[in-house]
Design a protein around this motif. Structure first.
Motif, PDB file in Angstrom:
ATOM      1  N   UNK A   1       1.240  63.052  -2.703  1.00 25.16           N
ATOM      2  CA  UNK A   1       1.194  62.750  -1.276  1.00 25.16           C
ATOM      3  C   UNK A   1      -0.200  62.996  -0.707  1.00 25.16           C
ATOM      4  N   UNK A   2      -0.838  64.078  -1.125  1.00 29.66           N
ATOM      5  CA  UNK A   2      -2.216  64.346  -0.695  1.00 29.66           C
ATOM      6  C   UNK A   2      -3.120  63.199  -1.133  1.00 29.66           C
TER       7      UNK A   2
ATOM      8  N   UNK B   1      -6.192  58.512   0.213  1.00 30.66           N
ATOM      9  CA  UNK B   1      -6.550  57.163  -0.212  1.00 30.66           C
ATOM     10  C   UNK B   1      -6.376  56.176   0.944  1.00 30.66           C
ATOM     11  N   UNK B   2      -5.283  56.339   1.698  1.00 30.55           N
ATOM     12  CA  UNK B   2      -5.069  55.507   2.895  1.00 30.55           C
ATOM     13  C   UNK B   2      -6.213  55.648   3.891  1.00 30.55           C
ATOM     14  N   UNK B   3      -6.790  56.847   3.935  1.00 24.54           N
ATOM     15  CA  UNK B   3      -7.904  57.127   4.854  1.00 24.54           C
ATOM     16  C   UNK B   3      -9.259  56.757   4.254  1.00 24.54           C
TER      17      UNK B   3
ATOM     18  N   UNK C   1       0.532  67.918   2.493  1.00 24.36           N
ATOM     19  CA  UNK C   1       1.218  68.998   1.762  1.00 24.36           C
ATOM     20  C   UNK C   1       2.387  69.539   2.573  1.00 24.36           C
ATOM     21  N   UNK C   2       2.186  69.691   3.862  1.00 24.73           N
ATOM     22  CA  UNK C   2       3.251  70.178   4.733  1.00 24.73           C
ATOM     23  C   UNK C   2       4.419  69.192   4.785  1.00 24.73           C
ATOM     24  N   UNK C   3       4.130  67.907   4.752  1.00 27.90           N
ATOM     25  CA  UNK C   3       5.192  66.896   4.816  1.00 27.90           C
ATOM     26  C   UNK C   3       6.084  66.930   3.578  1.00 27.90           C
ATOM     27  N   UNK C   4       5.573  67.462   2.481  1.00 25.38           N
ATOM     28  CA  UNK C   4       6.359  67.597   1.241  1.00 25.38           C
ATOM     29  C   UNK C   4       6.869  69.022   1.057  1.00 25.38           C
TER      30      UNK C   4
END
Length: 117
Positions: A54-55, A60-62, A14-17
Motif C-alpha cells: 500500500x505504501x 507510485x500514484x503520487x 500504513x495507517x489505512x492497512x
C-alpha cells in the motif's frame, strides 16, 4: 515532492492497512542516510506485505518510485525512497531488532500531524 510529503503519504498508507506503532524519526541532522525513517508493525507476514504494498502503491500514484526494496518475503520489508526509508516489520522482528534505538538522537515527528487530511 519533499521528503515530508513522502513520509506523510507513507504514514497514511500504513495507517489505512492498520499498521501498528507508526513512528517517524527525522534523521536529517544526524545522518546522511536519509531525511526520515518511518517504522511500522504488522501482526503477520501477510499484513506486513499489505502495508508495504500500500505504501508503494500510494507513493507510485503520487509519482514516487522506490530506489530499492528489500525483504518482500520476510518479516522486515525496507522501502528506500532516498530521502525517506520505510521499515515495515512483523511485530516480533521489530521487538528483536529494536532499530529505533539506533536513531534516538533524531527528532520524533508527531504522527497525528501526518495523518491529518
Amino acid at each position: 515532492m519533499t521528503s515530508l510529503e513522502i513520509v506523510k503519504i507513507a504514514a497514511k498508507a500504513a495507517d489505512s492497512k492498520k499498521g501498528h506503532e507508526i513512528r517517524v524519526i527525522k534523521i536529517r541532522d544526524i545522518s546522511v542516510l536519509a531525511d526520515y525513517f518511518m517504522f511500522v508493525s504488522g501482526d503477520s507476514n501477510t499484513q506486513t506485505r499489505a502495508i508495504a504494498e500500500e505504501v508503494e502503491f500510494k507513493l507510485s500514484e503520487a509519482g514516487e518510485e522506490p530506489h530499492h526494496i528489500e525483504g518482500r518475503q520476510s518479516g522486515w520489508i525496507c522501502l528506500d525512497y532516498g530521502s525517506v526509508v520505510v521499515h515495515v516489520f512483523h511485530k516480533e522482528q521489530r521487538q528483536y531488532f529494536q532499530l529505533e534505538r539506533l536513531w534516538e538522537d533524531g527528532e520524533e515527528i508527531d504522527i497525528s500531524t501526518l495523518l491529518e487530511n
